[in-house]
Write a protein that holds these residues in place. Structure first.
Motif, PDB file in Angstrom:
ATOM      1  N   ARG B  18       0.850  -1.194   0.000  1.00 42.74           N
ATOM      2  CA  ARG B  18       0.000   0.000   0.000  1.00 42.74           C
ATOM      3  C   ARG B  18       0.890   1.250   0.000  1.00 42.74           C
ATOM      4  O   ARG B  18       1.896   1.299   0.721  1.00 42.74           O
ATOM      5  N   LEU B  59      -4.661   1.007  11.456  1.00 45.09           N
ATOM      6  CA  LEU B  59      -4.719   0.680  10.031  1.00 45.09           C
ATOM      7  C   LEU B  59      -3.552  -0.238   9.660  1.00 45.09           C
ATOM      8  O   LEU B  59      -3.727  -1.186   8.879  1.00 45.09           O
ATOM      9  N   LEU B  61      -2.261  -2.372  11.630  1.00 42.60           N
ATOM     10  CA  LEU B  61      -2.675  -3.679  12.150  1.00 42.60           C
ATOM     11  C   LEU B  61      -3.710  -4.308  11.207  1.00 42.60           C
ATOM     12  O   LEU B  61      -3.675  -5.526  10.959  1.00 42.60           O
ATOM     13  N   ALA B  62      -4.599  -3.491  10.674  1.00 37.49           N
ATOM     14  CA  ALA B  62      -5.598  -4.003   9.723  1.00 37.49           C
ATOM     15  C   ALA B  62      -4.930  -4.546   8.463  1.00 37.49           C
ATOM     16  O   ALA B  62      -5.410  -5.517   7.867  1.00 37.49           O
ATOM     17  N   HIS B  65      -4.048  -8.046   9.002  1.00 38.64           N
ATOM     18  CA  HIS B  65      -5.241  -8.891   8.895  1.00 38.64           C
ATOM     19  C   HIS B  65      -5.640  -9.104   7.432  1.00 38.64           C
ATOM     20  O   HIS B  65      -5.988 -10.213   7.022  1.00 38.64           O
ATOM     21  N   ALA B  66      -5.617  -8.026   6.654  1.00 41.07           N
ATOM     22  CA  ALA B  66      -6.026  -8.131   5.246  1.00 41.07           C
ATOM     23  C   ALA B  66      -5.076  -9.062   4.485  1.00 41.07           C
ATOM     24  O   ALA B  66      -5.520  -9.867   3.652  1.00 41.07           O
ATOM     25  N   ARG B  69      -6.024 -12.582   5.411  1.00 37.90           N
ATOM     26  CA  ARG B  69      -7.300 -12.988   4.796  1.00 37.90           C
ATOM     27  C   ARG B  69      -7.137 -13.253   3.309  1.00 37.90           C
ATOM     28  O   ARG B  69      -7.731 -14.191   2.772  1.00 37.90           O
ATOM     29  N   ASP B  70      -6.340 -12.390   2.635  1.00 42.98           N
ATOM     30  CA  ASP B  70      -6.124 -12.578   1.195  1.00 42.98           C
ATOM     31  C   ASP B  70      -5.533 -13.956   0.921  1.00 42.98           C
ATOM     32  O   ASP B  70      -5.825 -14.582  -0.091  1.00 42.98           O
ATOM     33  N   GLU B  74     -11.815 -17.664   2.484  1.00 41.06           N
ATOM     34  CA  GLU B  74     -12.881 -17.795   3.481  1.00 41.06           C
ATOM     35  C   GLU B  74     -12.853 -19.136   4.200  1.00 41.06           C
ATOM     36  O   GLU B  74     -13.623 -19.360   5.127  1.00 41.06           O
ATOM     37  N   GLY B  76     -10.348 -20.326   5.926  1.00 38.71           N
ATOM     38  CA  GLY B  76      -9.571 -20.260   7.153  1.00 38.71           C
ATOM     39  C   GLY B  76     -10.062 -19.145   8.046  1.00 38.71           C
ATOM     40  O   GLY B  76     -11.033 -18.451   7.728  1.00 38.71           O
ATOM     41  N   ARG B  77      -9.376 -19.000   9.158  1.00 40.17           N
ATOM     42  CA  ARG B  77      -9.740 -17.894  10.052  1.00 40.17           C
ATOM     43  C   ARG B  77      -8.512 -17.463  10.830  1.00 40.17           C
ATOM     44  O   ARG B  77      -7.586 -18.258  11.065  1.00 40.17           O
ATOM     45  N   ILE B  78      -8.550 -16.215  11.240  1.00 41.15           N
ATOM     46  CA  ILE B  78      -7.457 -15.655  12.038  1.00 41.15           C
ATOM     47  C   ILE B  78      -7.738 -15.946  13.510  1.00 41.15           C
ATOM     48  O   ILE B  78      -8.828 -15.657  14.012  1.00 41.15           O
ATOM     49  N   VAL B  81      -3.279 -12.190  16.196  1.00 38.18           N
ATOM     50  CA  VAL B  81      -2.298 -11.332  15.528  1.00 38.18           C
ATOM     51  C   VAL B  81      -1.666 -10.456  16.600  1.00 38.18           C
ATOM     52  O   VAL B  81      -2.379  -9.851  17.410  1.00 38.18           O
TER      53      VAL B  81
END
Lengths: 175, 139
Positions: B18, B59, B61-62, B65-66, B69-70, B74, B76-78, B81
């Motif tokens: 990013r 952000l 930290l987000a 997570h992103a 997830r990528d 769907e 799996g799961r976190i 963190v």
């Protein structure tokens, strides 16, 4: 509580409030729009996964509908408790004053570490989340800035069915 | 749904990249009610000793997570963190998120992976480090 230091800034009064509820908040019901906006903001400039915004798609998933990203925050704006007319309390920064205890003197407080843990239960539209914040521990050490006092703030979230959703541990250092 | 992705120790996740822009951070400020001026006002940032506005920690930290997830999809799961912030992510820089699988365990019949996480800027300066645990299936 202390490692390699000759004196402690943790008073008996501070030790006595470890584990006690420092603040409690209750969210308004989470909306699909809240979740969509959060996901758009995090993933910008890319599109977020459809699980977070496309209701027709989300119905085909194991969740049966839109769910929130794990890090979603339902307490950012107005909350049911405290209400919008009550003084806003910061969600992260803290003071022992909130439990009637005098904090130690310090010149700076910094957030140094965040630890998130999640259950398999996701936040869904309509959920009402309860946040309970406690000081879970203190520890001290000598560092570059002198005597460093660390405090871990534990923030536990449960939904309207009292199911555990998430716990955030934020480690603050004061010196 | 319900499928276990194939994972080995040493696997590296796709990079999460990013650019540091106020256009992005303002969107996050709006949803997280996070309007500290050092995140968007160069004069305030400089007055506080920073060379430029910088990204909000939640952000960053987000982003971890992103990235997870990528990779997980769907299925799996976190589970957890953690992140230690090592330095600001400034406006105009490019953040790259990296992750590497460090362990695989089966806990209560569920396959878990442990990961080391980091975020660096375009000069390879470390912005944040962390660890994660994820579940790879939906048993």
């Amino acid at each position: 509580m202390s490692g390699g230091i000759s004196s402690t800034k943790v008073t008996p009064e501070m030790t006595a409030i470890v584990g006690k509820t420092m603040r409690e908040s209750i969210s308004h019901p989470v909306t699909v729009s809240d979740i969509r906006k959060w996901a758009i903001a995090v993933y910008y400039p890319q599109d977020p996964p459809p699980l977070f915004w496309d209701e027709n798609y989300a119905k085909t998933t194991k969740y049966g509908g839109i769910v929130a990203p794990e890090e979603f925050n339902p307490f950012a704006w107005a909350t049911e408790k405290p209400s919008i007319t009550e003084p806003k309390v910061a969600q992260t920064a803290f003071s022992e004053h909130e439990l009637g205890v005098e904090p130690p003197e310090y010149s700076a407080m910094l957030l140094t570490e965040i630890r998130e843990s999640y259950s398999a239960t996701r936040i869904c539209p309509g959920d009402v989340i309860r946040s309970t914040v406690r000081i879970s521990d203190y520890f001290e050490r000598e560092g570059r800035m002198g005597h460093m006092l660390y405090a871990t703030l534990s923030n536990e979230w449960r939904n309207q069915n009292d199911e555990w959703i998430r716990t955030t541990e934020s480690v603050f250092v004061r010196y | 749904m319900g499928t276990t992705i194939k994972v080995s120790v040493g696997d590296k996740l796709p990079l999460f990249v990013r650019d540091g822009t106020v256009e992005h951070w303002n969107r996050f400020a709006a949803v997280n009610n996070e309007f500290a001026a050092h995140h968007w006002d160069p004069d305030i940032a400089k007055a506080e000793g920073f060379p430029a506005p910088f990204c909000m920690a939640p952000l960053q930290l987000a982003f971890f997570h992103a990235m997870l997830r990528d990779w997980l999809g769907e299925g799996g799961r976190i589970i957890s963190v953690t992140a230690k912030l090592k330095g600001p992510f400034f406006k105009g820089q490019t953040l790259t998120g990296l992750a590497c699988v460090t362990g695989i365990n089966v806990i209560n019949g569920e396959k878990h992976a442990d990961l080391d996480l980091s975020q660096i800027d375009e000069t390879d300066r470390t912005i944040a480090i962390g660890k994660a645990q994820v579940a790879l299936s939906d048993n």
